[in-house]
Structures are given as C-alpha cells and as structure tokens.
Design an enzyme around this catalytic site. Sequence first.
Site, PDB file in Angstrom:
ATOM      1  N   GLU A   1     -31.165   3.993 -27.123  1.00  0.00           N
ATOM      2  CA  GLU A   1     -29.536   3.998 -27.266  1.00  0.00           C
ATOM      3  C   GLU A   1     -29.578   3.244 -28.689  1.00  0.00           C
ATOM      4  O   GLU A   1     -30.673   2.585 -29.189  1.00  0.00           O
ATOM      5  CB  GLU A   1     -28.917   3.600 -26.026  1.00  0.00           C
ATOM      6  CG  GLU A   1     -29.213   1.828 -25.746  1.00  0.00           C
ATOM      7  CD  GLU A   1     -28.280   1.450 -24.546  1.00  0.00           C
ATOM      8  OE1 GLU A   1     -27.051   1.989 -24.419  1.00  0.00           O
ATOM      9  OE2 GLU A   1     -28.379   0.434 -23.968  1.00  0.00           O
TER      10      GLU A   1
ATOM     11  N   ARG B   1     -17.687   1.060 -12.648  1.00  0.00           N
ATOM     12  CA  ARG B   1     -19.063   0.550 -13.250  1.00  0.00           C
ATOM     13  C   ARG B   1     -18.915  -0.968 -13.091  1.00  0.00           C
ATOM     14  O   ARG B   1     -19.833  -1.463 -13.028  1.00  0.00           O
ATOM     15  CB  ARG B   1     -19.056   1.010 -14.764  1.00  0.00           C
ATOM     16  CG  ARG B   1     -20.464   0.541 -15.485  1.00  0.00           C
ATOM     17  CD  ARG B   1     -20.766   1.262 -16.529  1.00  0.00           C
ATOM     18  NE  ARG B   1     -19.957   0.951 -17.789  1.00  0.00           N
ATOM     19  CZ  ARG B   1     -19.701   1.455 -19.029  1.00  0.00           C
ATOM     20  NH1 ARG B   1     -20.331   2.349 -19.265  1.00  0.00           N
ATOM     21  NH2 ARG B   1     -18.800   0.829 -19.811  1.00  0.00           N
TER      22      ARG B   1
ATOM     23  N   LYS C   1     -23.880  -4.213 -16.870  1.00  0.00           N
ATOM     24  CA  LYS C   1     -23.047  -4.736 -18.031  1.00  0.00           C
ATOM     25  C   LYS C   1     -22.966  -6.037 -17.789  1.00  0.00           C
ATOM     26  O   LYS C   1     -21.829  -6.561 -17.594  1.00  0.00           O
ATOM     27  CB  LYS C   1     -21.722  -3.841 -18.182  1.00  0.00           C
ATOM     28  CG  LYS C   1     -21.857  -3.104 -19.559  1.00  0.00           C
ATOM     29  CD  LYS C   1     -20.579  -2.205 -19.713  1.00  0.00           C
ATOM     30  CE  LYS C   1     -19.806  -2.738 -20.964  1.00  0.00           C
ATOM     31  NZ  LYS C   1     -20.557  -2.619 -22.251  1.00  0.00           N
TER      32      LYS C   1
HETATM   33  N1  PXG Z   1     -24.774   1.031 -24.689  1.00  0.00           N
HETATM   34  C1  PXG Z   1     -24.574  -0.125 -24.689  1.00  0.00           C
HETATM   35  C2  PXG Z   1     -25.744  -1.329 -24.349  1.00  0.00           C
HETATM   36  C3  PXG Z   1     -22.973  -0.828 -24.208  1.00  0.00           C
HETATM   37  O1  PXG Z   1     -22.928  -1.997 -24.289  1.00  0.00           O
HETATM   38  C4  PXG Z   1     -22.466   1.647 -24.563  1.00  0.00           C
HETATM   39  C5  PXG Z   1     -23.819   2.277 -24.607  1.00  0.00           C
HETATM   40  C6  PXG Z   1     -21.431   2.698 -24.430  1.00  0.00           C
HETATM   41  O2  PXG Z   1     -20.798   2.781 -23.096  1.00  0.00           O
HETATM   42  P1  PXG Z   1     -19.409   2.977 -23.099  1.00  0.00           P
HETATM   43  O3  PXG Z   1     -19.161   3.246 -21.633  1.00  0.00           O
HETATM   44  O4  PXG Z   1     -18.238   2.526 -23.748  1.00  0.00           O
HETATM   45  O5  PXG Z   1     -19.278   4.769 -23.725  1.00  0.00           O
HETATM   46  C7  PXG Z   1     -22.223   0.256 -24.599  1.00  0.00           C
HETATM   47  C8  PXG Z   1     -20.708  -0.201 -24.411  1.00  0.00           C
HETATM   48  C9  PXG Z   1     -17.949  -3.600 -28.882  1.00  0.00           C
HETATM   49  C10 PXG Z   1     -18.544  -3.440 -27.434  1.00  0.00           C
HETATM   50  O6  PXG Z   1     -17.523  -4.776 -28.837  1.00  0.00           O
HETATM   51  C11 PXG Z   1     -19.183  -2.102 -27.130  1.00  0.00           C
HETATM   52  C12 PXG Z   1     -19.763  -1.864 -25.922  1.00  0.00           C
HETATM   53  C13 PXG Z   1     -19.835  -2.865 -25.001  1.00  0.00           C
HETATM   54  C14 PXG Z   1     -19.358  -4.295 -25.505  1.00  0.00           C
HETATM   55  C15 PXG Z   1     -18.757  -4.496 -26.640  1.00  0.00           C
HETATM   56  O7  PXG Z   1     -18.434  -2.742 -29.701  1.00  0.00           O
HETATM   57  N2  PXG Z   1     -20.071  -0.724 -25.499  1.00  0.00           N
END
Ligand code: PXG
Length: 291
Positions: free
Chosen positions: A183, A51, A150
């Site tokens: 989301e 990713r 991201k």
């Molecule tokens: N949606 C968004 C917008 C995200 O940034 C997720 C869903 C979940 O994705 P994953 O691949 O982790 O299952 C994310 C990612 C934090 C933090 O500090 C969390 C994310 C990104 C950056 C910081 O909690 N989650």
Amino acid sequence: MGIVYINGEFVPTESAKVSVYDRGLLYGDGVFEGIRAYNGRVFKLDEHIDRLYESAHSILIKIPMSKEEFKETLAETIRRNGLRDAYIRPIVTRGVKGLGINPWDAMSPTVIIIADKITLYSSKMYEDGIAAVCASTMRNNPNACNPQIKSLNYLNSAMAKYEAYLAGADEAIFLNPQGYVVEAAVDNIFIYTKQGELVTPPTYLGALRGITRDTVIEIARAKGILVKEEPFTRHDLYNAVESFLTGTAAEVIPLVKVDGRVIGDGRPGKITREIMMAYRELTQNSGYPVY
Ligand code: PXG
C-alpha cells in the site's frame, strides 16, 4: 477557535490537553480513525466506527461508550464546530497510569474527538496524477504490529512518507519483506492491468483494509470491472496501464509515475477517472446526517 471533545466534555481547542503520562503519548498505545464529512453528512460513519472498535478490541482497550453514543458524540463535535465539510479524528488511548508499560487493565481510556477543516490535496494532483517512490522502509510485519490496527504508532508510515519527501516524490509505496507491493504510506493502491483487471494487494500482506478501498471495489464491480485482491510486484506496478491510490483524505488520486517509471501514458487513465467521479458522487449523496 475550535471545540474538541475530550473525556466527556466539549472544550476550546487550547484547553483540550492530555497528561504527559497518557499512554498514547508514552507508547503510541491507542487507536484512531480519520473520517470525512461532506455537506453535513459523515461518509461511511458506521464502517469507521466499526474499525475503531475492532482496532481497540484487538489491543485490549474497551471504549467506554456504545457505538451509538460514539456516533452521536462525533456528530455533536461537528455541530459545535459549525462544520459541513470536515476531517474528523477520533482518538482513544489506553489512558493514564504511571510510567511503566505493565498495568494495562483497570485503566480508563482517554477519548478525544477532533473535528476540523479538511486540507485538500491540490486540484493539479488530481488532474495530472502524482509520483511515488518505493520506500526502503518495509511495511510493518503483520505478526509484529498488524497494520489492520489503526494504532497511534504511525512511525512506519511517517518514515516511508519522509523518504518520499527526501526523494522529491509526492508519495511512498510500501513493499513487504518478500518484495510485494502492499500500500502507500496512508493510502491503499490499485493497478489496472493490460488484462483489464483492477488489482489491489490482499490485506494479509500488511495493508490496512481501507474503507475507501472497499468502496472503490464496490463501485468498480457495479460498473462490471473485474476486481481482484492479489499480490503483485514493483514490475507489475511499473507496467500497469493505470494506477491510483485511495484513502479518506486523498479519495481516489491517480498515480502516474513510480521510481521514475511512467505508468501507462503518464496521464490519469480512463478507469481511474471514472472511479474518481463515481466516488465523488457517492460522497455527496450518502452519509450520516449531522444536522
Ligand atoms: N492505509 C493506511 C496505512 C492508512 O492509514 C488508508 C490506507 C486508507 O484507509 P481509508 O479507510 O481512509 O480508506 C489509511 C488511512 C492523513 C491520514 O492525514 C490518512 C489516513 C490515516 C491517517 C491520516 O492523510 N489514511
């Protein structure tokens, strides 16, 4: 004192610095990942690295090392910090070159890997579930800044999260301009319906394709639960039997109240608890070995 990888070197945290001309700072022009290691193994490392490279490709950044090299450097960063359970943050910015937005070519990207301790959500939040509000800030339009990337520009998520804090809630839920649930600020969302289906919004609405989301879909299907990626509204969320959020940091966390409406019986549901347990087990029993 931690050790940070930056542009080919491992340095103490206090010396890990970027230029004020770095495009990551000037324009949020870069990409990142949020990864976890459990008990000396990095969970879903290949998926996170894929990713990261896809995000970079989409915004025309060429990461100056192979995926294999990246994975090994990331593991080495964890080793140098002596961590077994960790939160790992790789960051790649477009690099440093003057003040203008113009020259995006011939730049050498800044590559950073931070490995730190993970700050866990309180156990009370997992036992009792959390409350969210739907943010008035809409999710970024995928045709403007695609949430699949991201990128370092996380203002959209930060603004939604600030709204949640101001409203006294734990989390913010994003809607898209058509009013469909997309989301949470940094987590994906699932509902379990009265029809016995587990539903999550399709990514084309503006949700990140979360790696935890994909893992949960796999876990649920293996348990024989019907999973659908389908748009739903706030009304569907309020009237769901169960709901939960998924993300690398949060893992699987029950959502029991949205905009003052109690979901189901207001307690983490049976399906949610089953999936929480299966996910935890998987994190303990798989991953890229660091040591
Ligand atoms: N949606 C968004 C917008 C995200 O940034 C997720 C869903 C979940 O994705 P994953 O691949 O982790 O299952 C994310 C990612 C934090 C933090 O500090 C969390 C994310 C990104 C950056 C910081 O909690 N989650």
